[in-house]
Design an enzyme around this catalytic site. Structure first.
Site, short mmCIF file in Angstrom:
data_model
loop_
_atom_site.label_atom_id
_atom_site.label_comp_id
_atom_site.label_asym_id
_atom_site.label_seq_id
_atom_site.Cartn_x
_atom_site.Cartn_y
_atom_site.Cartn_z
N THR A 1 43.89 39.07 46.12
CA THR A 1 44.34 40.46 46.23
C THR A 1 43.21 41.38 46.71
O THR A 1 43.45 42.36 47.40
CB THR A 1 44.95 40.99 44.91
OG1 THR A 1 43.98 40.91 43.88
CG2 THR A 1 46.19 40.20 44.52
N LEU B 1 27.14 29.23 44.51
CA LEU B 1 26.44 28.87 45.74
C LEU B 1 25.02 28.39 45.43
O LEU B 1 24.40 28.85 44.45
CB LEU B 1 26.38 30.08 46.68
CG LEU B 1 27.75 30.56 47.19
CD1 LEU B 1 27.64 31.95 47.80
CD2 LEU B 1 28.33 29.57 48.20
N HIS C 1 32.65 41.89 40.55
CA HIS C 1 32.76 41.36 39.19
C HIS C 1 33.55 42.34 38.33
O HIS C 1 33.31 43.55 38.39
CB HIS C 1 31.35 41.13 38.62
CG HIS C 1 31.38 40.48 37.28
ND1 HIS C 1 31.64 39.13 37.13
CD2 HIS C 1 31.26 40.99 36.04
CE1 HIS C 1 31.65 38.86 35.84
NE2 HIS C 1 31.42 39.96 35.16
C1 GRF Z 1 38.74 39.74 40.62
O1 GRF Z 1 39.13 40.31 39.41
C2 GRF Z 1 37.24 39.73 40.74
O2 GRF Z 1 36.60 40.72 40.01
C3 GRF Z 1 36.84 38.39 40.19
O3 GRF Z 1 37.90 37.53 40.54
C4 GRF Z 1 39.10 38.27 40.69
C5 GRF Z 1 39.72 37.87 42.00
O4 GRF Z 1 41.03 38.33 42.15
N1 GRF Z 1 35.55 38.00 40.70
P1 GRF Z 1 41.75 38.20 43.57
O5 GRF Z 1 41.68 36.74 43.99
O6 GRF Z 1 41.04 39.10 44.53
O7 GRF Z 1 43.16 38.63 43.33
#
Ligand code: GRF
Length: 187
Positions: A15, A91, A107
Site C-alpha cells: 500500500t 540487506l 517504519h
Molecule cells: C508498513 O506499515 C511499514 O511501516 C512497514 O511495513 C508496512 C508495509 O505495508 N515497514 P505495505 O506493504 O506498504 O502495505
C-alpha cells in the site's frame, strides 16, 4: 524537470508502494519508479506493478543471489534511490555500503522507539498515547539510520492493532512522499 530513477522494494501488500506510485505521477514529484523488487512471489503489491506497467522482479532465493541479481538490475537501470516499503529481508552490510545515502525505509513507529517487528502490539502494550511513523536513511543498524521525517498519530484507548495500523498507515502514505521530496530538495 528531470526525474530521478527509483526502485521500490516490497514483500507484502504494497500500500505504501501504491501511494508512492500515485505521487510519482505528479509532474513535479522528484522520482519516477523504474523498477519494483519483491522477495515474495505472492506479494499482493505486485498487482500495482502490473496495473501501472512498471517493470518488476520477484526473487525467492538466498540473500547473496538476491543482492547479486538486484544489483545488476539497479546498475543497468541507473537507479538513484531505493525505497524500502514493507520489505522484510535484511540487506547485507556490503549492499548498504554500496548504496550509502541512497536507501530509505519507512517504519511504523516514532524512532528510535519500537525498532523491529510487532510495533503496534508493543505500542498498545506500553499504553503509549502517541506513536506514528518514521522515514529514515538505511544504515547498518536495524531501523537506526538518520531520520528524514516523522509523523505523529494519537493512540486512543479504544484502539486495537487493526485500528492503530490503519491510522499509522494513513500517515505513512503522506510521510513517504514528503520524505522523498525532502531527500531531493536537500541535495
Ligand atoms: C508498513 O506499515 C511499514 O511501516 C512497514 O511495513 C508496512 C508495509 O505495508 N515497514 P505495505 O506493504 O506498504 O502495505
Amino acid at each position: 524537470m528531470v526525474k530521478k530513477k527509483a526502485c521500490i522494494f516490497i514483500s507484502g501488500s504494497g500500500t505504501n508502494l501504491r501511494s508512492i506510485i500515485k505521487s510519482s505521477r505528479e509532474y513535479n514529484f522528484p522520482i519516477n519508479i523504474r523498477l519494483i523488487v519483491s522477495n515474495n512471489k505472492n506479494a499482493k503489491g505486485i498487482i500495482f506493478a502490473k496495473k501501472f506497467s512498471i517493470p518488476y522482479i520477484c526473487l525467492k532465493t538466498n540473500r547473496y543471489n538476491f543482492e547479486k541479481i538486484v544489483l545488476k538490475k539497479l546498475i543497468e537501470k541507473k537507479i538513484d534511490l531505493i525505497c524500502l516499503a514493507g520489505f522484510m529481508k535484511i540487506l547485507s552490510k556490503k549492499f548498504i555500503r554500496d548504496f550509502k545515502g541512497k536507501i530509505i525505509n519507512i517504519h511504523p513507529s516514532l524512532l528510535p522507539k519500537y525498532k523491529g517487528l510487532n510495533t503496534f502490539q508493543r505500542v498498545l502494550a506500553s499504553k503509549e498515547r502517541l506513536t506514528g511513523c518514521t522515514v529514515h536513511f538505511v544504515n547498518e543498524k536495524l531501523d537506526g539510520g538518520k531520520v528524514i521525517i516523522k509523523k505523529k498519530v494519537f493512540v486512543s484507548i479504544k484502539d486495537n492493532i487493526k485500528t492503530l495500523k490503519k491510522k499509522v498507515q494513513f500517515e505513512e502514505y503522506r510521510a513517504y512522499s514528503h520524505a522523498i521530496r525532502k531527500v531531493f530538495s536537500l541535495n
